[in-house]
Design a protein around this motif. Structure first.
Motif, PDB file in Angstrom:
ATOM      1  N   GLU A  74       0.840  -1.193   0.000  1.00 44.48           N
ATOM      2  CA  GLU A  74       0.000   0.000   0.000  1.00 44.48           C
ATOM      3  C   GLU A  74       0.876   1.245   0.000  1.00 44.48           C
ATOM      4  O   GLU A  74       1.795   1.357   0.796  1.00 44.48           O
ATOM      5  CB  GLU A  74      -0.883  -0.013   1.241  1.00 44.48           C
ATOM      6  CG  GLU A  74      -1.806   1.183   1.343  1.00 44.48           C
ATOM      7  CD  GLU A  74      -2.663   1.119   2.594  1.00 44.48           C
ATOM      8  OE1 GLU A  74      -3.774   0.580   2.503  1.00 44.48           O
ATOM      9  OE2 GLU A  74      -2.219   1.594   3.648  1.00 44.48           O
ATOM     10  N   VAL A  75       0.590   2.164  -0.915  1.00 48.70           N
ATOM     11  CA  VAL A  75       1.347   3.418  -0.935  1.00 48.70           C
ATOM     12  C   VAL A  75       0.362   4.569  -0.841  1.00 48.70           C
ATOM     13  O   VAL A  75      -0.515   4.728  -1.688  1.00 48.70           O
ATOM     14  CB  VAL A  75       2.173   3.551  -2.236  1.00 48.70           C
ATOM     15  CG1 VAL A  75       2.944   4.860  -2.217  1.00 48.70           C
ATOM     16  CG2 VAL A  75       3.103   2.374  -2.411  1.00 48.70           C
ATOM     17  N   ARG A  76       0.512   5.377   0.202  1.00 51.38           N
ATOM     18  CA  ARG A  76      -0.325   6.556   0.340  1.00 51.38           C
ATOM     19  C   ARG A  76       0.493   7.731  -0.204  1.00 51.38           C
ATOM     20  O   ARG A  76       1.659   7.886   0.168  1.00 51.38           O
ATOM     21  CB  ARG A  76      -0.663   6.766   1.798  1.00 51.38           C
ATOM     22  CG  ARG A  76      -1.683   7.855   1.997  1.00 51.38           C
ATOM     23  CD  ARG A  76      -1.564   8.476   3.336  1.00 51.38           C
ATOM     24  NE  ARG A  76      -1.901   7.508   4.391  1.00 51.38           N
ATOM     25  CZ  ARG A  76      -2.286   7.897   5.605  1.00 51.38           C
ATOM     26  NH1 ARG A  76      -2.401   9.170   5.872  1.00 51.38           N
ATOM     27  NH2 ARG A  76      -2.533   7.018   6.529  1.00 51.38           N
ATOM     28  N   PHE A  77      -0.076   8.520  -1.087  1.00 50.41           N
ATOM     29  CA  PHE A  77       0.755   9.564  -1.711  1.00 50.41           C
ATOM     30  C   PHE A  77       0.210  10.974  -1.563  1.00 50.41           C
ATOM     31  O   PHE A  77       0.809  11.932  -2.035  1.00 50.41           O
ATOM     32  CB  PHE A  77       0.992   9.247  -3.184  1.00 50.41           C
ATOM     33  CG  PHE A  77      -0.248   9.329  -4.027  1.00 50.41           C
ATOM     34  CD1 PHE A  77      -1.065   8.225  -4.165  1.00 50.41           C
ATOM     35  CD2 PHE A  77      -0.589  10.496  -4.671  1.00 50.41           C
ATOM     36  CE1 PHE A  77      -2.214   8.302  -4.925  1.00 50.41           C
ATOM     37  CE2 PHE A  77      -1.740  10.575  -5.442  1.00 50.41           C
ATOM     38  CZ  PHE A  77      -2.543   9.465  -5.567  1.00 50.41           C
ATOM     39  N   GLY A  78      -0.935  11.130  -0.907  1.00 56.13           N
ATOM     40  CA  GLY A  78      -1.458  12.483  -0.756  1.00 56.13           C
ATOM     41  C   GLY A  78      -2.903  12.457  -0.313  1.00 56.13           C
ATOM     42  O   GLY A  78      -3.440  11.393   0.027  1.00 56.13           O
ATOM     43  N   TYR A  79      -3.528  13.628  -0.319  1.00 58.19           N
ATOM     44  CA  TYR A  79      -4.917  13.734   0.097  1.00 58.19           C
ATOM     45  C   TYR A  79      -5.723  14.468  -0.953  1.00 58.19           C
ATOM     46  O   TYR A  79      -5.181  15.203  -1.771  1.00 58.19           O
ATOM     47  CB  TYR A  79      -5.038  14.499   1.416  1.00 58.19           C
ATOM     48  CG  TYR A  79      -4.362  13.811   2.556  1.00 58.19           C
ATOM     49  CD1 TYR A  79      -5.063  12.918   3.347  1.00 58.19           C
ATOM     50  CD2 TYR A  79      -3.025  14.036   2.825  1.00 58.19           C
ATOM     51  CE1 TYR A  79      -4.444  12.264   4.392  1.00 58.19           C
ATOM     52  CE2 TYR A  79      -2.399  13.389   3.869  1.00 58.19           C
ATOM     53  CZ  TYR A  79      -3.105  12.511   4.653  1.00 58.19           C
ATOM     54  OH  TYR A  79      -2.496  11.866   5.671  1.00 58.19           O
ATOM     55  N   GLU A  90       8.236  10.288   4.349  1.00 56.47           N
ATOM     56  CA  GLU A  90       9.324   9.386   4.731  1.00 56.47           C
ATOM     57  C   GLU A  90       8.792   8.008   5.087  1.00 56.47           C
ATOM     58  O   GLU A  90       9.338   6.984   4.690  1.00 56.47           O
ATOM     59  CB  GLU A  90      10.086   9.958   5.927  1.00 56.47           C
ATOM     60  CG  GLU A  90      11.299  10.767   5.498  1.00 56.47           C
ATOM     61  CD  GLU A  90      11.807  11.639   6.629  1.00 56.47           C
ATOM     62  OE1 GLU A  90      11.828  11.160   7.780  1.00 56.47           O
ATOM     63  OE2 GLU A  90      12.162  12.800   6.358  1.00 56.47           O
ATOM     64  N   GLN A  91       7.679   8.020   5.841  1.00 59.37           N
ATOM     65  CA  GLN A  91       7.053   6.759   6.250  1.00 59.37           C
ATOM     66  C   GLN A  91       6.659   5.948   5.010  1.00 59.37           C
ATOM     67  O   GLN A  91       6.930   4.749   4.924  1.00 59.37           O
ATOM     68  CB  GLN A  91       5.829   7.068   7.120  1.00 59.37           C
ATOM     69  CG  GLN A  91       5.166   5.850   7.726  1.00 59.37           C
ATOM     70  CD  GLN A  91       6.099   5.157   8.708  1.00 59.37           C
ATOM     71  OE1 GLN A  91       6.753   5.799   9.520  1.00 59.37           O
ATOM     72  NE2 GLN A  91       6.194   3.835   8.597  1.00 59.37           N
ATOM     73  N   PHE A 133       7.528   1.242   1.647  1.00 59.76           N
ATOM     74  CA  PHE A 133       7.662   0.580   0.352  1.00 59.76           C
ATOM     75  C   PHE A 133       9.008  -0.118   0.246  1.00 59.76           C
ATOM     76  O   PHE A 133       9.113  -1.214  -0.282  1.00 59.76           O
ATOM     77  CB  PHE A 133       7.485   1.580  -0.792  1.00 59.76           C
ATOM     78  CG  PHE A 133       7.618   0.948  -2.147  1.00 59.76           C
ATOM     79  CD1 PHE A 133       6.616   0.106  -2.619  1.00 59.76           C
ATOM     80  CD2 PHE A 133       8.746   1.143  -2.921  1.00 59.76           C
ATOM     81  CE1 PHE A 133       6.742  -0.508  -3.849  1.00 59.76           C
ATOM     82  CE2 PHE A 133       8.874   0.529  -4.159  1.00 59.76           C
ATOM     83  CZ  PHE A 133       7.869  -0.297  -4.621  1.00 59.76           C
ATOM     84  N   LYS A 134      10.023   0.536   0.754  1.00 59.45           N
ATOM     85  CA  LYS A 134      11.365  -0.047   0.704  1.00 59.45           C
ATOM     86  C   LYS A 134      11.400  -1.374   1.461  1.00 59.45           C
ATOM     87  O   LYS A 134      12.008  -2.335   1.023  1.00 59.45           O
ATOM     88  CB  LYS A 134      12.364   0.945   1.311  1.00 59.45           C
ATOM     89  CG  LYS A 134      13.771   0.794   0.740  1.00 59.45           C
ATOM     90  CD  LYS A 134      14.675   1.877   1.294  1.00 59.45           C
ATOM     91  CE  LYS A 134      15.151   2.820   0.211  1.00 59.45           C
ATOM     92  NZ  LYS A 134      15.819   3.993   0.797  1.00 59.45           N
ATOM     93  N   ASP A 135      10.720  -1.399   2.603  1.00 52.65           N
ATOM     94  CA  ASP A 135      10.695  -2.623   3.422  1.00 52.65           C
ATOM     95  C   ASP A 135       9.709  -3.649   2.884  1.00 52.65           C
ATOM     96  O   ASP A 135       9.548  -4.720   3.472  1.00 52.65           O
ATOM     97  CB  ASP A 135      10.290  -2.288   4.862  1.00 52.65           C
ATOM     98  CG  ASP A 135      11.256  -1.318   5.512  1.00 52.65           C
ATOM     99  OD1 ASP A 135      12.362  -1.167   4.964  1.00 52.65           O
ATOM    100  OD2 ASP A 135      10.886  -0.702   6.529  1.00 52.65           O
TER     101      ASP A 135
END
Lengths: 332, 454
Positions: free
Chosen positions: A107-112, A318-319, A324-326
């Motif tokens: 899951e990637v949250r990128f904005g609102y 950053e989170q 995503f990296k992990d």
């Protein structure tokens, strides 16, 4: 004879295409889903294709649910790699994904995104409260301590401060993620009763119009029925300020600032879901996600902000990058 | 008494004559009425077509002209400091070289092109220096890539100047051409007052001008740079799909029609097949889309959004049309031709292929072309196989993702930038209509050229 030759050629061509098809490996990222996320994702895809030696990802729409359904069809070249969504994935969807073999959902949250109420620019100004919207839309409303069939036909009957206009609400249909936010943050908030189901029962007398297409369809409705009030994304409203007039909610005008600070109540996070199984086999997915999350692309001052995305703050960004990296997989 | 004699005394011939005259008048009136109805119907139809054409052309034609800035751009080596492009060294593997080249290209893309654009404007009008930050809003974001491509093609440009015509931003275009009410208050306009003022000034100076633009034909769709959105990608997608339809539906359709018409025994099974083909022709196209999605994509595992799959779906849809028109073309060949051939000792295959088919060719071709034209305009089934995606590349094979012309129209009408894309949508409709008219005119020409009367 010539006809025979032509027929032979045709068959040769057909068998060749049939034989060649499975051998083709896909080297273009395929994205589908929410029409709210579509403009953002397409811009990122295009810039990504311009900046990197990868093909430009292909971005389809179909609504959050439609995108996630395609996403959960399985693992393989003919399924999509990334699903855009204007709501979080549901546990039922995670389950159907798992059944089809898609287990690594990132899951990637990128904005609102802010959800705004807007009306035809030539008509009255709305200063709405969630309660007003509930009273305008519900099938049954409380009156003198009893539930009665919705008697309101004009906004001014609900509250004196509202314009003397016929009640017509144009809302997104349930295939849109926007619908859920609308129900949760506006209708339920205005209803204040415990019985959610009754709160979300909308009137059936033609005053509530559900749109399953995109916001242009809602806009077309507003132009045809000048009295109507429509539900839009902030980005869409910003692009069409010459035709639309935005309503305040609880006295707060929706802007990038008021939504970013949480002052304006009706906003929601935007996501995209990445199929972990495809990372490595379809080139560019990792780079696309990193590029998408970079400050220049989706941060303050980016082109995405210009068209209405409310960027993540530094911490959230950053989170998201770290998760995503992990390869942090969503859990039910 | 006198009266009754008068009555009975009327000449029966005169009475019959008056009756005949009356009925004649009635019949003439009926004919006139019918003619008037017919004429009204035709006029009404023509009026609708006229309204459609006038509204589409009046809205769409302006989109072929676009606001552009013609500037002397200096490719400043201080900004473009990535040096000359890497050359392949003798000991280097092609892969390493490709990596170095990619890195160079990446640097080139990431260079501060906005500065170069701003400098070019300021060189023309030094007074703009104080509004430097606003100047980039005048250019569509694709202008940067345009300059990058120029340098990538010819790296020796770095350090030199060159006159380049660049597209203005879509909002600027809308403003300059008055596609938005210019009297609206600031809060309801997209552009800031400053940018608007600069744009107007540049327009007066002739630096910013509305010129005929080929963008629509040479570029693919674009979201990040709406002003450079074009139809090239969709056009290629439609072309590939038509090729697939021509290669698949036409031969298969013609072959089955010949078999059914000339060779098949007349029995119940063949009757059943016939009825079903006629029914298939009436099946809504969306059903073929669903079928295509479940068979070609889920079962055959063909790629999503590919013109190949679109072509296959449209072939299924066109097949009944081709079969029906081919059969009627074959039926129109008089039986005497067949009988004469058979009487001269030709076999049935010889009769069909050497006598009947050549005579039926014009009819078959007309049917095939109309079928293909129908397929060209079809949208609904394509939505279900993912061809409504945003595709920024121009496809070079039928396997690559692509959209199609009618789908592009659908996508553009849904674009949130209404002021700009309304005209673009109509322009795309014009292109599609012209293609249809060309195809149909070709069909008519074929029919006229090869038509035979008996």
């Amino acid at each position: 004879m010539r006809f025979k030759k032509a027929l032979g050629l045709a068959f040769a061509a057909v068998s060749m295409t049939a034989a060649a098809a499975p051998a083709m490996a896909r080297d273009t990222i395929q994205v589908a889903g929410s029409s709210t996320v579509l403009p953002y994702a397409s811009i990122v895809a295009e810039q990504f294709g311009n900046a990197f030696p990868f093909n430009t990802p292909v971005v389809g729409s179909g609504g959050s649910s439609g995108g996630l359904r395609q996403f959960c069809q399985g693992v393989g070249e003919n399924t999509i790699d990334i699903a855009n969504a204007s709501r979080a994935i549901k546990s039922s969807e995670i389950e159907s994904c798992a059944n089809a073999g898609v287990k690594e959902i990132l899951e990637v949250r990128f904005g609102y995104d802010g959800i705004v109420f807007a009306s035809n620019a030539s008509k009255g100004t709305f200063k709405l409260k969630p309660e007003h919207v509930y009273k305008a839309i519900a099938a049954q409303v409380p009156k003198d301590g009893k539930m009665v069939a919705n008697p309101y036909t004009k906004w001014s009957q609900i509250d004196k401060s509202l314009p003397d206009q016929e009640i017509v609400l144009v809302i997104p249909a349930s295939n849109h993620g926007t619908r859920e936010v609308f129900e949760e943050k506006v209708v339920l908030d205005g209803c204040k009763a415990d019985d959610e189901e009754a709160c979300l029962k909308f009137r059936q007398d033609g005053r509530v119009i559900e749109i399953s297409g995109d916001y242009t369809e809602t806009l077309a409705r507003l132009q045809a029925q000048a009295d109507a009030v429509g539900v839009f994304g902030l980005g869409f409203y910003e692009q069409n300020r010459d035709r639309l007039k935005v309503a305040t909610i609880n006295g707060i005008t929706p802007t990038l600032e008021t939504i970013g600070s949480g002052e304006y109540p009706v906003s929601r996070p935007l996501f995209f879901y990445v199929k972990g199984e495809h990372i490595g086999s379809i080139p560019g997915i990792e780079e696309y996600v990193q590029y998408f999350l970079s400050e220049d692309v989706s941060g303050f001052g980016s082109q995405l902000e210009e068209i209405g995305l409310i960027p993540l703050n530094d911490e959230e960004r950053e989170q998201a990058i770290a998760d995503f990296k992990d390869r942090k997989v969503v859990s039910k | 008494m006198a009266n009754s004699t008068m009555e009975s005394g009327v000449d029966p011939r005169a009475r019959i004559q008056s009756q005949v005259e009356q009925s004649l008048r009635r019949r003439h009136a009926r004919e006139k009425r019918f003619r008037r109805f017919g004429l009204t119907a035709v006029m009404l139809g023509l009026a609708f077509v006229a309204v459609l054409f006038v509204s589409i052309f009046s809205r769409g034609l302006p989109a072929f002209w676009q606001s552009t800035l013609t500037l002397d751009v200096r490719f400043d080596p201080a900004v473009l400091d990535m040096g000359p492009p890497p050359q392949q060294k003798p000991e280097e593997s092609p892969r390493d070289f490709q990596q170095r080249l990619n890195a160079w290209n990446f640097q080139l893309t990431m260079a501060s092109w906005n500065t170069i654009l701003e400098d070019a404007l300021i060189a023309e009008k030094p007074a703009l220096e104080e509004h430097r930050r606003q100047l980039r809003k005048l250019f569509t974001s694709g202008a940067k890539y345009r300059l990058r491509d120029l340098v990538a093609e010819d790296p020796s440009l770095i350090g030199r100047s060159r006159e380049v015509t660049l597209l203005a931003d879509a909002e600027v275009d809308v403003w300059i051409r008055g596609n938005i009410d210019r009297s609206l208050p600031d809060a309801r306009l997209q552009l800031s007052p400053e940018v608007r003022r600069i744009a107007d000034e540049l327009h007066e100076d002739g630096l910013l001008d509305v010129t005929f633009s080929t963008t629509l034909f040479t570029n693919s769709d674009s979201r990040s740079s709406p002003a450079s959105a074009g139809l090239a990608g969709a056009f290629m997608g439609s072309l590939f799909m038509m090729l697939v339809v021509i290669v698949l539906a036409v031969p298969v359709g013609v072959a089955s029609a010949i078999y059914l018409e000339e060779f098949a025994p007349k029995n119940r099974l063949v009757d059943l097949i016939e009825v079903n083909i006629n029914n298939l022709a009436a099946v809504p196209s969306i059903v073929f889309g669903l079928l295509g999605a479940s068979i070609f994509i889920n079962w055959f595992r063909l790629p999503l959004s590919a013109p190949l799959v679109g072509g296959l779906v449209l072939s299924l849809m066109t097949l009944p049309t081709v079969i029906i028109t081919t059969r009627s073309a074959l039926k129109a060949v008089p039986p005497s031709i067949r009988q004469a051939a058979l009487a001269l000792g030709a076999s049935r295959v010889q009769t069909v292929f050497q006598q009947v088919l050549p005579l039926a060719i014009p009819g078959i071709l007309t049917g095939a072309i109309i079928g293909v034209a129908q397929a060209l305009g079809e949208t609904a089934p394509l939505l279900l196989i993912g061809m409504n995606a945003f595709v920024a590349n121009i496809p070079t094979t039928p396997f690559e993702q692509s959209t199609a012309l009618p789908v592009q129209i659908y996508l553009w009408q849904g674009n949130e930038m209404r002021n700009f894309f309304e005209a673009r949508t109509s322009a795309a409709i014009i292109v599609l209509l012209l293609m249809m008219i060309t195809l149909n005119a070709f069909a008519i020409w074929l029919r006229k050229k090869f038509e035979r009367r008996w």
